[in-house]
Write a protein that holds these residues in place. Sequence first.
Motif, PDB file in Angstrom:
ATOM      1  N   GLU A 163      -4.483   4.547  -5.131  1.00 25.82           N
ATOM      2  CA  GLU A 163      -4.441   3.098  -4.310  1.00 25.82           C
ATOM      3  C   GLU A 163      -4.624   1.930  -5.430  1.00 25.82           C
ATOM      4  OE1 GLU A 163      -4.095   0.733  -0.576  1.00 25.82           O
ATOM      5  OE2 GLU A 163      -3.590   2.839  -1.315  1.00 25.82           O
ATOM      6  N   VAL A 164      -5.534   2.016  -6.170  1.00 30.96           N
ATOM      7  CA  VAL A 164      -5.631   0.841  -7.225  1.00 30.96           C
ATOM      8  C   VAL A 164      -4.481   0.706  -7.925  1.00 30.96           C
ATOM      9  CG1 VAL A 164      -7.103   0.192  -9.205  1.00 30.96           C
ATOM     10  CG2 VAL A 164      -8.109   1.103  -7.295  1.00 30.96           C
ATOM     11  N   TRP A 169      -5.602  -7.170  -4.317  1.00 34.21           N
ATOM     12  CA  TRP A 169      -5.964  -5.870  -3.944  1.00 34.21           C
ATOM     13  C   TRP A 169      -6.932  -5.741  -2.827  1.00 34.21           C
ATOM     14  CZ3 TRP A 169     -10.790  -3.580  -4.842  1.00 34.21           C
ATOM     15  CH2 TRP A 169     -11.512  -4.401  -5.431  1.00 34.21           C
ATOM     16  N   MET A 170      -7.924  -6.657  -2.829  1.00 37.07           N
ATOM     17  CA  MET A 170      -8.871  -6.546  -1.641  1.00 37.07           C
ATOM     18  C   MET A 170      -8.474  -7.170  -0.559  1.00 37.07           C
ATOM     19  SD  MET A 170     -12.089  -7.531  -4.291  1.00 37.07           S
ATOM     20  CE  MET A 170     -13.225  -7.989  -2.770  1.00 37.07           C
ATOM     21  N   GLU A 171      -7.525  -8.078  -0.489  1.00 35.17           N
ATOM     22  CA  GLU A 171      -7.057  -8.543   0.852  1.00 35.17           C
ATOM     23  C   GLU A 171      -6.087  -7.759   1.783  1.00 35.17           C
ATOM     24  OE1 GLU A 171      -8.478 -11.363   1.931  1.00 35.17           O
ATOM     25  OE2 GLU A 171      -9.670 -11.516   0.012  1.00 35.17           O
ATOM     26  N   GLN A 187     -15.025  -4.419 -12.923  1.00 35.15           N
ATOM     27  CA  GLN A 187     -16.262  -3.767 -12.792  1.00 35.15           C
ATOM     28  C   GLN A 187     -16.559  -3.115 -11.345  1.00 35.15           C
ATOM     29  OE1 GLN A 187     -18.832  -6.764 -14.673  1.00 35.15           O
ATOM     30  NE2 GLN A 187     -18.222  -5.964 -16.802  1.00 35.15           N
ATOM     31  N   HIS A 188     -16.480  -4.036 -10.501  1.00 35.45           N
ATOM     32  CA  HIS A 188     -16.750  -3.700  -9.209  1.00 35.45           C
ATOM     33  C   HIS A 188     -16.004  -2.583  -8.629  1.00 35.45           C
ATOM     34  CE1 HIS A 188     -17.844  -4.036  -5.084  1.00 35.45           C
ATOM     35  NE2 HIS A 188     -16.259  -4.258  -4.560  1.00 35.45           N
ATOM     36  N   VAL A 189     -14.550  -2.532  -9.061  1.00 34.81           N
ATOM     37  CA  VAL A 189     -13.811  -1.446  -8.815  1.00 34.81           C
ATOM     38  C   VAL A 189     -14.495  -0.199  -9.243  1.00 34.81           C
ATOM     39  CG1 VAL A 189     -11.589  -0.305  -9.319  1.00 34.81           C
ATOM     40  CG2 VAL A 189     -11.531  -2.730  -8.504  1.00 34.81           C
ATOM     41  N   ALA A 206     -10.499  -2.048   2.947  1.00 33.72           N
ATOM     42  CA  ALA A 206     -10.204  -1.196   4.052  1.00 33.72           C
ATOM     43  C   ALA A 206      -9.871   0.275   3.806  1.00 33.72           C
ATOM     44  CB  ALA A 206      -9.037  -1.939   4.802  1.00 33.72           C
ATOM     45  N   PHE A 207      -9.076   0.379   2.742  1.00 28.38           N
ATOM     46  CA  PHE A 207      -8.502   1.727   2.506  1.00 28.38           C
ATOM     47  C   PHE A 207      -9.863   2.836   2.209  1.00 28.38           C
ATOM     48  CE2 PHE A 207      -7.793   4.999  -1.012  1.00 28.38           C
ATOM     49  CZ  PHE A 207      -6.745   5.718  -0.473  1.00 28.38           C
ATOM     50  N   VAL A 208     -10.776   2.171   1.491  1.00 29.17           N
ATOM     51  CA  VAL A 208     -12.006   3.028   0.939  1.00 29.17           C
ATOM     52  C   VAL A 208     -12.661   3.482   2.400  1.00 29.17           C
ATOM     53  CG1 VAL A 208     -14.236   2.860  -0.239  1.00 29.17           C
ATOM     54  CG2 VAL A 208     -12.196   2.288  -1.207  1.00 29.17           C
TER      55      VAL A 208
END
Length: 147
Positions: A136-137, A29-31, A116-118, A41-43
């Motif tokens: 999005e998540v 989800w981060m890439e 946890q980071h999310v 990028a979304f955030v």
Amino acid sequence: MKITPFLAAILLILAMAAGGLGAVAANRWMEPSDTRMGMHAFVHEELDLTKAQQASLGELERNFAIEHNKLELALRSANAGLAQAMGEEHRYGPKVAAAIDEVHLRMGDLQKATVQHVFRMRALLTPGQQKAFDREVNEALTSEPKT
């Protein structure tokens, strides 16, 4: 069942792929991809963050990058331990079983840290931003992988 060198090599490849898969899944989800923008990028691009939110998010991201790298190294080390155990036993023996358990623990550590980071990222957002973030998540975690 006798483990031949060919079968041992196949098992080694599968075990390494399984270890890598955990890391890929945790980071998927981060890439950024060709068809979907990455979570970070979304955030940054879609949530209209304030300067204070951007600064806080930057600090979170720097801290997580350090932790993520440490956990990735631990996972790679566990995979190397699995490769060594498979090379020593040439069968599914106690060393291989213990090494697989270690790989799974490291994969779990990486996934827990990512989740946890999310939630830390989410805590920086306004209620309206959180709704978009949550969508999005959810999409990132439930969509079919792009090939």
